[in-house]
Write a protein that holds these residues in place. Structure first.
Motif: not given
Length: 453
Positions: A173-190
């Motif tokens: 997620a930290r890597i992808l956040g350099t090029e994209h709008d990246c959200r980290t979520v738990g499986v319940e909200a996925a």
């Protein structure tokens, strides 16, 4: 699954080994020993996927891939680079050249076939969308619906599903956040988050939920079935990776994660997602009046008459199966006479919704007129088509139609026809389906009938 695969390798024994593995899976194989020869074959022949060696004289695989992806006719042809090079930088270079995947020699059979079958499935759906776009362009005077669709892979909406542990998902997620709008979520909200995403990233090694079941549930949801899924996995997870690709995961990345390869694979998936969604939106917005039935939202007779010849020609040229069905609502005049035309219109709308629900993403549902409908089923053998037709019949008959505060019992008769590559054309295929429909009506209605060619 059928398909025509082009193997490109300057070493004869490599071509023969790959050819033997593909033939064992009943796939048709073409071969080329040089890059220019491969480009010529792809321009002149029907090819579904290219297995492309990197290290070749005259023109290497990277350049061949770049040229294939630059040409409009071959831009969306899946390409798998096959090479002894195994460094992350080599994979990144291949992905940046437009390759859909990268296999390292010696290629293991499970790895090869899972990749080939996954990309063939994607191509079948993509081909059907492009055929519809071509049909629409012909109807509306040659408009180019593909020219303005964005192909960029940056600034995407990425959802990383994390089990809460500080592991590979969080690092990704930290890597992808350099090029994209990246959200980290738990499986319940996925599931809710994934409906708005351009890419979903999930770690196969998560301990708090089953990553494969999660991927399967994404694929079965109406709002998430087209969202690309990128799987993070370990080298020893080969069997589970193959299962993941089988259930619809689009790509995977092996740990330890290389930053540049992760970003390159994410850009590739987001670019493909945007193209497919852009194509769907373009078709929806520009074709609605010309080729859509205003009452049911299905495509109309005009579209079918322009579309079906191309589908038949493709099936004949590539030796692919094709089936069609004609469905007719039983005693529809009586429904109108007893309940009024407003209720009749509601029945037609609900009937259209149910036959859509009973078909697949690659099928084309059309309203011929009145109470008569056609479903075109590419890449579908007779036995599978019969199951689809019977499922549609049950969807209509087993639950009453709620119209104007009253329940209306509706049944449908279905005539089925399977394309005969030797003798059929548009007229003969439709005529046989119509004769089968007559047989279903004559046999008592509320049934599926199929007459031999």
């Amino acid at each position: 699954m059928t398909g025509r695969i082009l193997i490109v390798d300057d070493v004869d024994i490599n071509r023969k080994l790959l050819e033997a593995k593909l033939h064992a899976e009943y796939l048709e194989v073409l071969t080329a020993s040089r890059g220019p020869e491969a480009l010529e074959i792809c321009a002149s022949e029907s090819v579904d996927l290219v297995l492309l060696d990197v290290m070749m004289p005259d023109m290497d695989g990277y350049e061949v891939c770049r040229r294939l992806k630059a040409a409009p006719h071959t831009r969306h042809l899946p390409v798998i680079l096959v090479t002894a090079l195994d460094q992350p930088s080599d994979r990144v270079r291949g992905l940046e050249a437009g390759a859909d995947d990268f296999l390292t020699k010696p290629v293991r059979e499970l790895q090869l076939m899972s990749r080939v079958k996954s990309l063939l499935r994607l191509k079948i759906l993509s081909d059907e969308l492009r055929i519809r776009a071509d049909t629409t362009a012909n109807i509306l005077g040659g408009a180019d619906f593909l020219a303005e669709i964005g192909l960029g892979g940056l600034d995407g909406r990425v959802v990383v599903v994390d089990d809460g542990a500080e592991g590979f998902a969080g690092h990704s997620a930290r890597i992808l956040g350099t090029e994209h709008d990246c959200r980290t979520v738990g499986v319940e909200a996925a599931f809710a988050a994934s409906a708005e995403a351009d890419l979903v990233v999930v770690d196969l090694a998560t301990s708090t939920f089953d990553a494969l079941r999660f991927a399967s549930q994404l694929r079965s949801g109406e709002a998430t079935r087209r969202v690309p899924i990128l799987l993070l996995a370990a080298p020893q997870d080969e069997a589970r990776i193959a299962k993941a690709l089988e259930i619809g995961v689009n790509d995977y990345l092996l740990r330890p994660i290389d930053r540049n390869e992760l970003l390159a694979r994410a850009r590739t998936q987001i670019k493909r997602r945007r193209y497919d969604e852009g194509l769907r939106q373009s078709l929806r917005s520009t074709v609605e009046l010309a080729v859509t039935d205003p009452l049911t939202g299905l495509q109309n007779r005009r579209f079918l008459e322009s579309h079906l010849p191309g589908v038949i020609e493709r099936a004949r040229a590539e030796g692919r199966p094709l089936s069609i069905l004609i469905a007719d609502i039983d005693h529809f005049k009586q429904i109108n006479d007893r309940n009024g035309h407003d209720v009749g219109d509601e029945v037609l709308r609900e009937f259209a919704r149910r036959i859509r629900d009973g078909s697949r993403a690659s099928d084309l549902c059309c309203r011929l007129g009145g109470e008569e409908f056609v479903v075109v089923m590419p890449d579908t053998e007779g036995a599978d088509a019969a199951q689809i037709a019977e499922r549609m019949r049950r969807l209509v008959a087993e639950t009453s139609f709620e119209c104007a505060a009253s329940a209306v019992a509706v049944t449908v008769s279905v005539g089925l026809a399977v394309f005969d590559h030797r003798t059929d054309d548009v007229a003969s295929l439709l005529k046989r389906a119509d004769r089968s429909l007559y047989a279903a009506k004559h046999g008592g209605r509320n049934r599926v009938a199929q007459l031999a060619a």
